[in-house]
Design an enzyme around this catalytic site. Structure first.
Site, short mmCIF file in Angstrom:
data_model
loop_
_atom_site.label_atom_id
_atom_site.label_comp_id
_atom_site.label_asym_id
_atom_site.label_seq_id
_atom_site.Cartn_x
_atom_site.Cartn_y
_atom_site.Cartn_z
N ARG A 109 0.78 -1.24 0.00
CA ARG A 109 0.00 0.00 0.00
C ARG A 109 0.82 1.29 0.00
O ARG A 109 0.25 2.38 -0.08
CB ARG A 109 -0.98 0.05 1.19
CG ARG A 109 -2.02 -1.03 1.17
CD ARG A 109 -2.74 -1.11 2.51
NE ARG A 109 -3.33 0.15 2.90
CZ ARG A 109 -4.57 0.51 2.63
NH1 ARG A 109 -5.35 -0.30 1.93
NH2 ARG A 109 -5.05 1.66 3.04
N ASP A 110 2.14 1.22 0.08
CA ASP A 110 2.93 2.46 0.06
C ASP A 110 4.25 2.25 -0.68
O ASP A 110 5.31 2.62 -0.18
CB ASP A 110 3.17 2.96 1.48
CG ASP A 110 3.58 4.44 1.52
OD1 ASP A 110 3.30 5.16 0.54
OD2 ASP A 110 4.17 4.87 2.53
N ILE A 111 4.17 1.65 -1.86
CA ILE A 111 5.35 1.48 -2.70
C ILE A 111 5.75 2.84 -3.26
O ILE A 111 4.93 3.54 -3.86
CB ILE A 111 5.07 0.52 -3.87
CG1 ILE A 111 4.57 -0.83 -3.35
CG2 ILE A 111 6.31 0.36 -4.75
CD1 ILE A 111 5.57 -1.59 -2.55
N THR B 131 1.10 7.30 -0.22
CA THR B 131 1.74 8.48 -0.76
C THR B 131 1.06 8.83 -2.08
O THR B 131 1.09 8.02 -3.02
CB THR B 131 3.24 8.22 -0.99
OG1 THR B 131 3.84 7.82 0.26
CG2 THR B 131 3.94 9.46 -1.51
#
Length: 268
Positions: free
Chosen positions: A97-99, A144
């Site tokens: 969920r936050d690559i 992000t």
């Protein structure tokens, strides 16, 4: 780290326990075939979960991109190793969920080369659990924005294909020198991701192989159904798109370390 600890306090005790917490950490921080060193996890006497993380020396992908330290083949190799790590996490039911480039770390492999580490599982969600639902409820946006898939930006439930969109955005950024979507504010950026079409990567990098261009564009499809079905499938697609001579993949660790040392402050 604090965000990760808070998340595991909430999710880990119900769904993972100390042993499961350690397995998740090994999955998400170490590439297949190379578990991170000095990693541990467990529970204190009061039931509080804790993590002991490997101390990494190197440079983030963000820093490497900013310093133009990577050629196209290096970017492809990083993508392959990143997708290998994600495949291992996805098969265990986790969505990162936050690559983003700041969460991809390039460190030494012990042989003078470079190892790719996927960091920060702070908002990782277990698929098909109450915790996953609570993290993806309507109107809840975590991540992000620049690397947030359209469905994640809308606050909808996400699955592994959302991570693949983020990898596509990351590869686009590394290859084009800019993100696929930009805006002056976060709200405008989210609207752009959800409603607009990005400029094709081929406009800024017509020199890249058609197979690589197609893989990035497919990953960035608005609809999850139009993306790759799995990290393994996307990995094979970009693995087959090596640019020119295969020898120019990841640079030696020493050259990346020089990039780190050129940055202000401590990047280790």
């Amino acid at each position: 780290l604090q965000l990760g600890l808070r998340h595991f306090q909430r999710v880990g005790q119900t769904h993972l326990g100390a042993a499961g917490l350690q397995r998740l950490l090994l999955t998400c921080m170490g590439r297949p075939g190379g578990e991170p060193r000095d990693v541990d996890g467990g529970a204190d006497a009061d039931g509080s979960l804790y993590l002991v993380l490997e101390l990494l020396d190197g440079v983030s992908l963000h820093e490497a991109i900013e310093q133009n330290a990577l050629d196209a083949n290096a970017v492809v190799q990083i993508g392959v190793e990143l997708l290998d790590a994600l495949a291992a996490a996805h098969v265990k039911g986790f969505v990162h969920r936050d690559i983003k480039p700041d969460n991809v770390f390039l460190t030494h492999d012990g042989r003078g080369g470079v190892a790719v580490k996927l960091l920060d599982v702070g908002i990782a969600a277990l698929r098909d659990t109450e915790s996953s639902a609570s993290l993806t409820r309507t109107g809840s946006v975590l991540g992000t924005p620049t690397y947030m898939s359209p469905e994640q930006a809308r606050g909808e439930r996400v699955d592994a294909r959302s991570d693949l969109w983020a990898v596509g955005a990351l590869l686009y950024r590394a290859l084009a020198g800019r993100a696929p979507y930009t805006a002056d504010t976060e709200i405008a950026l989210i609207v752009s991701i959800v409603t607009k079409q990005h400029a094709p990567l081929s406009e800024s990098r017509p020199d890249l192989p058609a197979a690589l261009l197609h893989a990035v564009e497919r990953a960035l499809s608005k609809s999850p159904q139009d993306r790759f079905e799995s990290a393994e499938q996307m990995c094979e697609a970009i693995r087959a798109s090596t640019v020119g001579a295969a020898s120019s993949s990841l640079p030696p660790y020493a050259s990346l370390r020089a990039v780190a040392e050129s940055q202000p402050g401590d990047t280790a």
